[in-house]
Design an enzyme around this catalytic site. Structure first.
Site, PDB file in Angstrom:
ATOM      1  N   CYS A  39       0.821  -1.212   0.000  1.00 38.03           N
ATOM      2  CA  CYS A  39       0.000   0.000   0.000  1.00 38.03           C
ATOM      3  C   CYS A  39       0.856   1.264   0.000  1.00 38.03           C
ATOM      4  O   CYS A  39       0.522   2.264  -0.635  1.00 38.03           O
ATOM      5  CB  CYS A  39      -0.948  -0.002   1.183  1.00 38.03           C
ATOM      6  SG  CYS A  39      -0.131  -0.120   2.800  1.00 38.03           S
ATOM      7  N   HIS A 180      -2.201   1.262   7.247  1.00 41.72           N
ATOM      8  CA  HIS A 180      -2.513   1.219   5.814  1.00 41.72           C
ATOM      9  C   HIS A 180      -2.263   2.593   5.218  1.00 41.72           C
ATOM     10  O   HIS A 180      -2.637   3.616   5.803  1.00 41.72           O
ATOM     11  CB  HIS A 180      -3.968   0.799   5.629  1.00 41.72           C
ATOM     12  CG  HIS A 180      -4.374   0.551   4.215  1.00 41.72           C
ATOM     13  ND1 HIS A 180      -3.598  -0.163   3.317  1.00 41.72           N
ATOM     14  CD2 HIS A 180      -5.493   0.919   3.533  1.00 41.72           C
ATOM     15  CE1 HIS A 180      -4.229  -0.224   2.153  1.00 41.72           C
ATOM     16  NE2 HIS A 180      -5.371   0.428   2.249  1.00 41.72           N
ATOM     17  N   ASN A 202      -8.559   3.965  -2.210  1.00 39.27           N
ATOM     18  CA  ASN A 202      -7.910   2.771  -1.675  1.00 39.27           C
ATOM     19  C   ASN A 202      -7.205   2.031  -2.808  1.00 39.27           C
ATOM     20  O   ASN A 202      -7.341   2.383  -3.985  1.00 39.27           O
ATOM     21  CB  ASN A 202      -8.955   1.881  -0.989  1.00 39.27           C
ATOM     22  CG  ASN A 202      -8.352   1.007   0.092  1.00 39.27           C
ATOM     23  OD1 ASN A 202      -7.134   0.942   0.252  1.00 39.27           O
ATOM     24  ND2 ASN A 202      -9.197   0.320   0.839  1.00 39.27           N
TER      25      ASN A 202
END
Length: 236
Positions: A39, A180, A202
């Site tokens: 990520c 994240h 995302n």
């Protein structure tokens, strides 16, 4: 770091902003990191991709390679995660090529060696960031985003986030799963609840959440979302 500078005046003065509306051809599509903790590389490379397009007026419209960061950034940990400050230091000091040059291959958690040439055998052309900076309060985040495009941020993921479908997320229940990193593209106020939110891209594919996006509560450092925000300029 200033943790909870809520800047309610800024919230009232600027009720909504969306990079996708201001620069519709430069905010690139949602991607999917799959079974790799990359990520940090996805969100950083996506921010720089968008910012090259925005800063060049659309002339440098390139999707940059998260894989190159995963394979080549030795200060971070490949599929086992990374740090935003290290990622931006790498983008400024080394740079990354296009996704076409170094496409994503770590879907299953395997990290290939750092490539010396593009996949097609051509030379690697590196795109660099300049002046990376941490944005330490909400007015700074908003101003930077309005002027230059999306920014990178990180937050703590709790179990209830995994069932997000729509609306303004805030942590209610469930244990901490980890950190994240994501791409922040704008903000707004939910008309149904009057809750202020950040608009977040995302990297779990377009079928997740709001077509790959989600909203998270803005102004109260929800899950640390306002603690660790980074940006940098495109080095044209």
């Amino acid at each position: 770091m200033i943790k909870k500078k809520t800047a309610t005046g800024a919230v009232a003065a600027v009720p909504a902003f969306d990079s996708r509306t201001k620069w519709p051809h430069c905010v690139h599509p949602i991607r999917n990191q799959e079974q790799c903790g990359s990520c940090w590389a996805f969100s950083a490379s996506e921010v720089l991709s968008d910012r090259f397009c925005i800063a060049s007026g659309g002339k440098v419209d390139v999707v940059l390679s998260p894989q190159y960061m995963v394979s080549c950034d030795s200060t971070d940990y490949g599929c086992d995660g990374g740090y935003l400050n290290n990622a931006w230091a790498f983008l400024a000091g080394t740079g990354i090529p296009s996704d076409k040059c170094a496409p994503y291959t770590s879907q299953n958690g395997d990290v290939a060696a750092c490539p010396s040439k593009c996949q097609d055998g051509s030379s690697v052309k590196l795109y660099k960031a300049k002046n990376p900076q941490q944005l330490n309060d909400i007015p700074s985040i908003m101003e930077d985003m309005q002027q230059n495009g999306p920014v990178q941020a990180a937050f703590s993921v709790y179990r209830d986030f995994m069932s997000y479908k729509s609306g303004v997320y805030h942590h209610v229940s469930g244990s901490l799963l980890g950190g994240h990193a994501i791409k922040m593209v704008g903000w707004g106020v939910d008309s149904a609840t009057n809750k202020p939110y950040w608009i977040i891209a995302n990297s779990w594919g377009p079928s997740w959440g709001l077509n790959g996006f989600f909203w998270i509560l803005r102004g109260s450092d929800e899950c640390g979302i306002e603690d660790n925000v980074w940006s940098g300029q495109a080095q044209l």
